[in-house]
Design an enzyme around this catalytic site. Structure first.
Site, PDB file in Angstrom:
ATOM      1  N   ARG A  50       0.849  -1.191   0.000  1.00  0.00           N
ATOM      2  CA  ARG A  50       0.000   0.000   0.000  1.00  0.00           C
ATOM      3  C   ARG A  50       0.884   1.240   0.000  1.00  0.00           C
ATOM      4  O   ARG A  50       2.089   1.150   0.213  1.00  0.00           O
ATOM      5  CB  ARG A  50      -0.955  -0.006   1.202  1.00  0.00           C
ATOM      6  CG  ARG A  50      -0.194  -0.272   2.483  1.00  0.00           C
ATOM      7  CD  ARG A  50      -0.599   0.548   3.648  1.00  0.00           C
ATOM      8  NE  ARG A  50      -0.458   1.970   3.481  1.00  0.00           N
ATOM      9  CZ  ARG A  50       0.687   2.643   3.638  1.00  0.00           C
ATOM     10  NH1 ARG A  50       1.844   2.013   3.887  1.00  0.00           N
ATOM     11  NH2 ARG A  50       0.727   3.957   3.515  1.00  0.00           N
ATOM     12  N   GLY A  51       0.212   2.404  -0.202  1.00  0.00           N
ATOM     13  CA  GLY A  51       0.973   3.655  -0.285  1.00  0.00           C
ATOM     14  C   GLY A  51       1.231   3.959  -1.755  1.00  0.00           C
ATOM     15  O   GLY A  51       1.571   3.059  -2.535  1.00  0.00           O
ATOM     16  N   ALA A  52       1.093   5.243  -2.117  1.00  0.00           N
ATOM     17  CA  ALA A  52       1.074   5.628  -3.534  1.00  0.00           C
ATOM     18  C   ALA A  52       2.262   5.089  -4.344  1.00  0.00           C
ATOM     19  O   ALA A  52       2.078   4.427  -5.371  1.00  0.00           O
ATOM     20  CB  ALA A  52       1.017   7.149  -3.626  1.00  0.00           C
ATOM     21  N   ARG A  90      -7.089  -0.210  -7.178  1.00  0.00           N
ATOM     22  CA  ARG A  90      -7.294   0.936  -6.288  1.00  0.00           C
ATOM     23  C   ARG A  90      -7.430   2.194  -7.161  1.00  0.00           C
ATOM     24  O   ARG A  90      -6.566   2.467  -7.983  1.00  0.00           O
ATOM     25  CB  ARG A  90      -6.120   1.082  -5.300  1.00  0.00           C
ATOM     26  CG  ARG A  90      -5.977  -0.175  -4.429  1.00  0.00           C
ATOM     27  CD  ARG A  90      -5.354   0.071  -3.100  1.00  0.00           C
ATOM     28  NE  ARG A  90      -6.059   0.983  -2.252  1.00  0.00           N
ATOM     29  CZ  ARG A  90      -5.510   1.557  -1.184  1.00  0.00           C
ATOM     30  NH1 ARG A  90      -4.258   1.287  -0.870  1.00  0.00           N
ATOM     31  NH2 ARG A  90      -6.207   2.393  -0.429  1.00  0.00           N
ATOM     32  N   GLN A 195      -2.647   3.183   9.771  1.00  0.00           N
ATOM     33  CA  GLN A 195      -1.315   3.220   9.147  1.00  0.00           C
ATOM     34  C   GLN A 195      -0.338   4.055   9.967  1.00  0.00           C
ATOM     35  O   GLN A 195       0.867   3.826   9.928  1.00  0.00           O
ATOM     36  CB  GLN A 195      -1.398   3.802   7.730  1.00  0.00           C
ATOM     37  CG  GLN A 195      -2.056   2.900   6.704  1.00  0.00           C
ATOM     38  CD  GLN A 195      -3.520   3.215   6.530  1.00  0.00           C
ATOM     39  OE1 GLN A 195      -4.187   3.639   7.461  1.00  0.00           O
ATOM     40  NE2 GLN A 195      -4.044   2.998   5.349  1.00  0.00           N
ATOM     41  N   ASP A 236      -1.881  11.162  -2.407  1.00  0.00           N
ATOM     42  CA  ASP A 236      -2.160  10.042  -3.319  1.00  0.00           C
ATOM     43  C   ASP A 236      -2.391  10.537  -4.737  1.00  0.00           C
ATOM     44  O   ASP A 236      -2.153   9.811  -5.698  1.00  0.00           O
ATOM     45  CB  ASP A 236      -3.356   9.246  -2.802  1.00  0.00           C
ATOM     46  CG  ASP A 236      -2.963   8.527  -1.534  1.00  0.00           C
ATOM     47  OD1 ASP A 236      -2.440   7.414  -1.620  1.00  0.00           O
ATOM     48  OD2 ASP A 236      -3.106   9.122  -0.454  1.00  0.00           O
ATOM     49  N   ASN A 246      -5.546  12.792  -0.142  1.00  0.00           N
ATOM     50  CA  ASN A 246      -4.684  12.018   0.762  1.00  0.00           C
ATOM     51  C   ASN A 246      -5.591  11.276   1.734  1.00  0.00           C
ATOM     52  O   ASN A 246      -6.818  11.423   1.714  1.00  0.00           O
ATOM     53  CB  ASN A 246      -3.699  12.942   1.491  1.00  0.00           C
ATOM     54  CG  ASN A 246      -2.577  12.158   2.164  1.00  0.00           C
ATOM     55  OD1 ASN A 246      -1.928  11.327   1.526  1.00  0.00           O
ATOM     56  ND2 ASN A 246      -2.357  12.379   3.440  1.00  0.00           N
TER      57      ASN A 246
HETATM   58  O1  MRU Z   1      -4.717   3.507   1.666  1.00  0.00           O
HETATM   59  P1  MRU Z   1      -3.223   3.608   1.681  1.00  0.00           P
HETATM   60  O2  MRU Z   1      -2.587   3.157   2.937  1.00  0.00           O
HETATM   61  O3  MRU Z   1      -2.599   3.053   0.430  1.00  0.00           O
HETATM   62  O4  MRU Z   1      -3.084   5.180   1.662  1.00  0.00           O
HETATM   63  C1  MRU Z   1      -2.208   5.886   0.986  1.00  0.00           C
HETATM   64  C2  MRU Z   1      -1.332   6.545   1.935  1.00  0.00           C
HETATM   65  O5  MRU Z   1      -0.419   5.898   2.389  1.00  0.00           O
HETATM   66  C3  MRU Z   1      -1.532   7.910   2.371  1.00  0.00           C
HETATM   67  O6  MRU Z   1      -2.658   8.549   1.941  1.00  0.00           O
HETATM   68  C4  MRU Z   1      -0.242   8.680   2.213  1.00  0.00           C
HETATM   69  O7  MRU Z   1      -0.292   9.799   3.008  1.00  0.00           O
HETATM   70  C5  MRU Z   1       0.029   9.103   0.802  1.00  0.00           C
HETATM   71  S1  MRU Z   1       0.690   7.874  -0.179  1.00  0.00           S
HETATM   72  C6  MRU Z   1       2.275   7.843   0.343  1.00  0.00           C
END
Ligand code: MRU
Length: 353
Positions: A50-52, A90, A195, A236, A246
């Site tokens: 997960r995470g962008a 996603r 998270q 994101d 985000n």
């Molecule tokens: O749903 P996730 O955990 O994939 O969410 C994305 C994120 O980790 C956050 O929104 C983050 O602040 C930006 S992406 C690094």
């Protein structure tokens, strides 16, 4: 760093993609290997990765796996289906679409099966390396905003776990720490998937950075009592006008920061900018399962990974995964190219040529 060892979140070797099983953190550090683009798509949608930036690199690797799996006869149709499957995992993070597209374009530019496969793998590795390099630069630029003894607040996890390495919001903190500045980080728990408390606090602890987890409703009173100097979050997707999608709750933090006159910065590589998206209104917001709100997950004292229902059975829940913070609330965007104003003019200069 994990146990003092340098570690990346996404790495592709042949058709094998190695990921970190993020739902198990911080109690277990486990690797997961996917061997097909279908398995990779599943890992993205269930948030094993997960995470962008991390899902951008995983999506790109998934495309490379598809190119290695695809039969010569029917190759194009196979790639089209794999693209759709990976894109549908996603909807919000721009890096996912960037990574998939980059590999798809590299495949389309070649004319033989062997060349297409080689180009796909090379392109997926490029996406991962580029992500790590951009995040390192974000750290260098963003560290200038951090004074010695700063109290910094962050939301969700925009650290190295959310990218290939370094992270976005946490990268300036890592860089400042390595420059010898002392910092303390207020880590929003970030319900429903936590998270912040599960991932960000663990990352900071592994780097030896002082931090405290706070409940999501704590930051306002900390700001009011002068205990927050700066807020840095990730993104994101960034729209062309500087609005930012985000993790849900970011907007509330930005409003609180504005009310208390505290700078609110968003850190993101330029690959998170969607130049085709005019404002935050047109960013698709993912809605996830109600169970993420009605249950919580963790390790029992007997060492089992379990879920516990916290809401009354049958109560309906609403679970948007992201929100939009309007550009007007953002002090600046920390990118690998420097810190820029969150507006149309500055963002236009970052368009890929
Ligand atoms: O749903 P996730 O955990 O994939 O969410 C994305 C994120 O980790 C956050 O929104 C983050 O602040 C930006 S992406 C690094």
């Amino acid at each position: 760093m994990v146990n003092g060892q340098h570690c990346r979140t996404v790495s592709l070797e042949g058709i094998e993609l190695t990921l970190i099983n993020q739902p198990r953190l911080p109690h277990r550090f486990e690797r997961v290997v996917t061997r097909s683009h279908e398995e990779t798509a599943e890992a993205i949608s269930t948030m094993v990765v997960r995470g962008a930036g991390a899902i951008g690199a995983a999506g790109a690797a998934g495309m490379a796996q598809a190119a290695l799996q695809a039969p010569e006869d029917g190759f194009e149709a196979y790639i089209r289906q794999a693209t759709a499957l990976l894109q549908n995992t996603r909807p919000t993070a721009q890096n996912l679409f960037y990574g998939i597209d980059r590999v798809r374009t590299a495949i389309a530019a070649e004319h033989t099966l062997v060349a297409k496969r080689e180009a796909a793998v090379a392109s997926a590795c490029f996406v991962a390396d580029e992500d790590a390099a951009c995040c390192e630069q974000i750290g260098i630029h963003g560290a200038d905003l951090i004074q010695d003894n700063a109290q910094i607040a962050t939301h969700c996890n925009a650290g190295w776990l959310a990218f290939v390495d370094w992270g976005s919001a946490l990268s300036p903190i890592y860089a400042a720490n390595r420059q010898g500045k002392r910092v303390h980080v207020w880590v929003d728990e970030t319900r429903p998937r936590s998270q912040g408390s599960r991932l960000t606090a663990w990352e900071l602890q592994e780097e030896g950075i002082d931090c405290s987890i706070i409940a999501d409703n704590c930051l306002g009173s900390l700001m009011r009592s002068g205990k927050v100097d700066l807020v840095v979050t990730g993104a994101d997707r960034v729209a062309a006008n500087g609005d930012v999608a985000n993790k849900i709750g970011t907007y509330s933090v930005a409003v609180l920061a504005r009310e208390h006159g505290i700078p609110f910065y968003v850190a993101a590589p330029t690959t998170t900018i969607d130049h085709a998206c005019p404002t935050g209104e047109s960013i698709p917001i993912e809605e996830r399962a109600e169970e993420e709100v009605s249950y919580t997950w963790g390790w029992s004292d007997r060492g089992e990974f379990i879920r516990v229902r916290t809401a009354a059975p049958g109560v309906r829940c609403f679970n948007p995964a992201f929100d939009i913070t309007p550009a007007a609330l953002i002090s600046g965007l920390i990118t690998e190219k420097g810190i820029i104003a969150p507006d149309l003019e500055a963002i236009r200069t970052l368009r890929p040529t």
